[in-house]
Design a protein around this motif. Structure first.
Motif, PDB file in Angstrom:
ATOM      1  N   UNK A 104       0.731  -0.902  -0.005  1.00  0.00           N
ATOM      2  CA  UNK A 104       0.122   0.461  -0.020  1.00  0.00           C
ATOM      3  C   UNK A 104       0.928   0.790   0.161  1.00  0.00           C
ATOM      4  N   UNK A 105       1.584   1.292   0.735  1.00  0.00           N
ATOM      5  CA  UNK A 105       2.546   2.331   0.922  1.00  0.00           C
ATOM      6  C   UNK A 105       3.923   2.821   0.073  1.00  0.00           C
ATOM      7  N   UNK A 106       4.065   1.765  -0.584  1.00  0.00           N
ATOM      8  CA  UNK A 106       5.527   1.636  -1.202  1.00  0.00           C
ATOM      9  C   UNK A 106       6.147   1.034  -2.915  1.00  0.00           C
ATOM     10  N   UNK A 107       4.625  -0.117  -2.439  1.00  0.00           N
ATOM     11  CA  UNK A 107       5.041  -1.405  -4.047  1.00  0.00           C
ATOM     12  C   UNK A 107       4.595  -0.599  -5.150  1.00  0.00           C
ATOM     13  N   UNK A 108       2.933  -0.422  -4.710  1.00  0.00           N
ATOM     14  CA  UNK A 108       1.986   0.266  -5.923  1.00  0.00           C
ATOM     15  C   UNK A 108       2.724   1.681  -6.230  1.00  0.00           C
ATOM     16  N   UNK A 109       3.225   2.151  -6.225  1.00  0.00           N
ATOM     17  CA  UNK A 109       4.095   3.542  -6.301  1.00  0.00           C
ATOM     18  C   UNK A 109       5.480   3.625  -7.079  1.00  0.00           C
ATOM     19  N   UNK A 110       5.953   3.064  -7.147  1.00  0.00           N
ATOM     20  CA  UNK A 110       7.132   1.739  -7.727  1.00  0.00           C
ATOM     21  C   UNK A 110       6.751   2.282  -9.539  1.00  0.00           C
ATOM     22  N   UNK A 111       7.525   3.568 -10.282  1.00  0.00           N
ATOM     23  CA  UNK A 111       8.315   3.524 -11.177  1.00  0.00           C
ATOM     24  C   UNK A 111       8.017   2.721 -11.966  1.00  0.00           C
ATOM     25  N   UNK A 112       8.659   1.129 -11.341  1.00  0.00           N
ATOM     26  CA  UNK A 112       8.373   0.064 -12.926  1.00  0.00           C
ATOM     27  C   UNK A 112       7.441  -1.321 -11.720  1.00  0.00           C
ATOM     28  N   UNK A 113       6.190  -0.558 -11.796  1.00  0.00           N
ATOM     29  CA  UNK A 113       5.238  -1.651 -10.461  1.00  0.00           C
ATOM     30  C   UNK A 113       5.047  -2.718 -12.105  1.00  0.00           C
ATOM     31  N   UNK A 114       4.560  -2.492 -12.874  1.00  0.00           N
ATOM     32  CA  UNK A 114       4.360  -3.671 -14.621  1.00  0.00           C
ATOM     33  C   UNK A 114       5.358  -4.613 -14.336  1.00  0.00           C
ATOM     34  N   UNK A 115       6.614  -4.065 -14.179  1.00  0.00           N
ATOM     35  CA  UNK A 115       8.093  -5.096 -13.862  1.00  0.00           C
ATOM     36  C   UNK A 115       7.616  -6.240 -12.219  1.00  0.00           C
ATOM     37  N   UNK A 116       7.489  -5.349 -11.260  1.00  0.00           N
ATOM     38  CA  UNK A 116       7.643  -5.847 -10.573  1.00  0.00           C
ATOM     39  C   UNK A 116       7.134  -6.958 -10.603  1.00  0.00           C
ATOM     40  N   UNK A 117       5.130  -6.925 -10.891  1.00  0.00           N
ATOM     41  CA  UNK A 117       3.941  -7.805 -10.304  1.00  0.00           C
ATOM     42  C   UNK A 117       4.776  -8.887 -11.447  1.00  0.00           C
ATOM     43  N   UNK A 118       4.806  -9.040 -12.570  1.00  0.00           N
ATOM     44  CA  UNK A 118       5.223 -10.030 -13.383  1.00  0.00           C
ATOM     45  C   UNK A 118       6.654 -10.639 -12.953  1.00  0.00           C
ATOM     46  N   UNK A 119       7.301 -10.469 -12.154  1.00  0.00           N
ATOM     47  CA  UNK A 119       8.484 -10.812 -11.161  1.00  0.00           C
ATOM     48  C   UNK A 119       7.603 -11.380  -9.673  1.00  0.00           C
ATOM     49  N   UNK A 120       6.998 -10.840  -9.205  1.00  0.00           N
ATOM     50  CA  UNK A 120       6.018 -11.556  -8.050  1.00  0.00           C
ATOM     51  C   UNK A 120       5.325 -12.588  -8.837  1.00  0.00           C
ATOM     52  N   UNK A 121       4.441 -12.210  -9.335  1.00  0.00           N
ATOM     53  CA  UNK A 121       3.562 -13.719  -9.737  1.00  0.00           C
ATOM     54  C   UNK A 121       3.694 -14.888 -10.178  1.00  0.00           C
ATOM     55  N   UNK A 122       5.135 -14.941 -10.599  1.00  0.00           N
ATOM     56  CA  UNK A 122       5.763 -16.139 -11.213  1.00  0.00           C
ATOM     57  C   UNK A 122       6.701 -16.787  -9.999  1.00  0.00           C
ATOM     58  N   UNK A 123       6.976 -16.133  -8.799  1.00  0.00           N
ATOM     59  CA  UNK A 123       7.665 -16.476  -7.793  1.00  0.00           C
ATOM     60  C   UNK A 123       7.149 -17.305  -7.089  1.00  0.00           C
ATOM     61  N   UNK A 124       7.047 -18.224  -6.861  1.00  0.00           N
ATOM     62  CA  UNK A 124       6.452 -19.817  -6.194  1.00  0.00           C
ATOM     63  C   UNK A 124       7.678 -20.241  -5.257  1.00  0.00           C
ATOM     64  N   UNK A 125       8.813 -19.380  -4.688  1.00  0.00           N
ATOM     65  CA  UNK A 125       9.461 -20.048  -3.851  1.00  0.00           C
ATOM     66  C   UNK A 125       9.631 -18.682  -2.834  1.00  0.00           C
ATOM     67  N   UNK A 126       9.203 -17.617  -3.042  1.00  0.00           N
ATOM     68  CA  UNK A 126       9.132 -16.471  -1.690  1.00  0.00           C
ATOM     69  C   UNK A 126       8.159 -17.260  -1.237  1.00  0.00           C
ATOM     70  N   UNK A 128       5.919 -14.855   0.391  1.00  0.00           N
ATOM     71  CA  UNK A 128       4.558 -13.320   0.597  1.00  0.00           C
ATOM     72  C   UNK A 128       5.027 -12.800  -1.012  1.00  0.00           C
ATOM     73  N   UNK A 129       5.637 -13.699  -1.621  1.00  0.00           N
ATOM     74  CA  UNK A 129       5.823 -12.953  -3.454  1.00  0.00           C
ATOM     75  C   UNK A 129       4.112 -12.740  -4.304  1.00  0.00           C
ATOM     76  N   UNK A 130       4.073 -13.693  -4.233  1.00  0.00           N
ATOM     77  CA  UNK A 130       2.522 -13.593  -4.796  1.00  0.00           C
ATOM     78  C   UNK A 130       1.745 -12.941  -3.916  1.00  0.00           C
ATOM     79  N   UNK A 131       1.286 -13.159  -3.242  1.00  0.00           N
ATOM     80  CA  UNK A 131       0.592 -13.271  -2.375  1.00  0.00           C
ATOM     81  C   UNK A 131       0.471 -10.909  -2.296  1.00  0.00           C
ATOM     82  N   UNK A 132       2.112 -10.306  -2.399  1.00  0.00           N
ATOM     83  CA  UNK A 132       2.121  -9.635  -2.353  1.00  0.00           C
ATOM     84  C   UNK A 132       1.689  -8.074  -3.579  1.00  0.00           C
TER      85      UNK A 132
END
Length: 227
Positions: A104-126, A128-132
């Motif tokens: 809420x406070x930081x990640x959604x405001x990052x200028x590269x949020x689209x790339x971050x989302x693609x990295x997180x949603x396919x990350x099944x190792x960490x 909280x990655x997909x939850x985030x």
């Protein structure tokens, strides 16, 4: 200077501490080295008394203190937060509350949020990655924002995978975050709402389960209420 800021923050937190809240959280399995039990509105008030900065945020984040981590998410400037550092913070998230606050406070405001989302949603190792990823989507959709086509497509497909596929093994917190994001996406338009609900048509067996009926009806009620 940095040590003075940290000392002042500790003093502010000590003055606002709530032992009942911290004890309750500890009883629920939320164990930090230090937890002042300060409510979020008061943490925001403390954050407002300090100048945002990467050095301060980094110093706060590295401590195993609940309020320090939340303050770090509030005081880290979004335009001075490298991609690799964002991924590292996600790896180090200890509890759902911190995942929510960072999203809420930081990640959604990052200028590269689209790339971050693609990295997180396919990350099944960490853990909280997909939850985030879902929590970030929820924040973006809640603010009426859109995402690029590949990120939107990943969102739609992965929501179904988290919620419907039992073999995928999504955690409860991941499912709840996915449903939350779906609600805000569906609120944006009637087309989005239909898109969310129609996704369940391909999984009749899931729809016959109590969980499937509950999730579908929850979404349907949400979209009808906001239509």
């Amino acid at each position: 200077m940095l040590q003075d800021q940290l000392r002042e923050i500790r003093t502010q937190l000590r003055m606002a501490m709530n032992g009942i809240t911290s004890t309750s959280m500890r009883e629920k399995g939320i164990n930090y080295k230090l937890n002042f039990g300060v409510p979020l509105p008061e943490i925001k008030q403390i954050a407002a008394t300090h100048e945002p900065g990467s050095e301060l945020a980094a110093a706060l984040w590295k401590e195993d203190i609940r309020e320090f981590k939340i303050l770090a998410s509030m005081l880290q400037p979004a335009d001075d937060f490298p991609f690799d550092q964002a991924k590292q913070w996600v790896k180090e998230i200890p509890y759902l509350e911190i995942a929510e606050q960072c999203s809420r406070n930081l990640f959604c405001r990052l200028p590269y949020v689209d790339n971050l989302l693609l990295g997180l949603i396919f990350n099944v190792e960490d853990e909280y990655a997909r939850t985030v990823a879902y929590l970030i989507w929820a924040e973006l959709f809640k603010e009426g924002k859109t995402v690029v086509a590949p990120v939107r497509a990943a969102f739609i497909v992965e929501c179904m995978r988290s919620i419907v596929w039992p073999d995928f093994g999504a955690t409860w917190k991941e499912k709840q975050a996915a449903v939350k994001a779906m609600k805000f996406y569906g609120r944006q338009s009637a087309d989005h709402a239909r898109q969310m609900l129609s996704g369940f048509d391909e999984f009749p067996e899931f729809m016959e389960t109590p969980e499937g009926q509950e999730i579908y009806n929850d979404l349907k009620f949400e979209f009808e209420y906001y239509s």
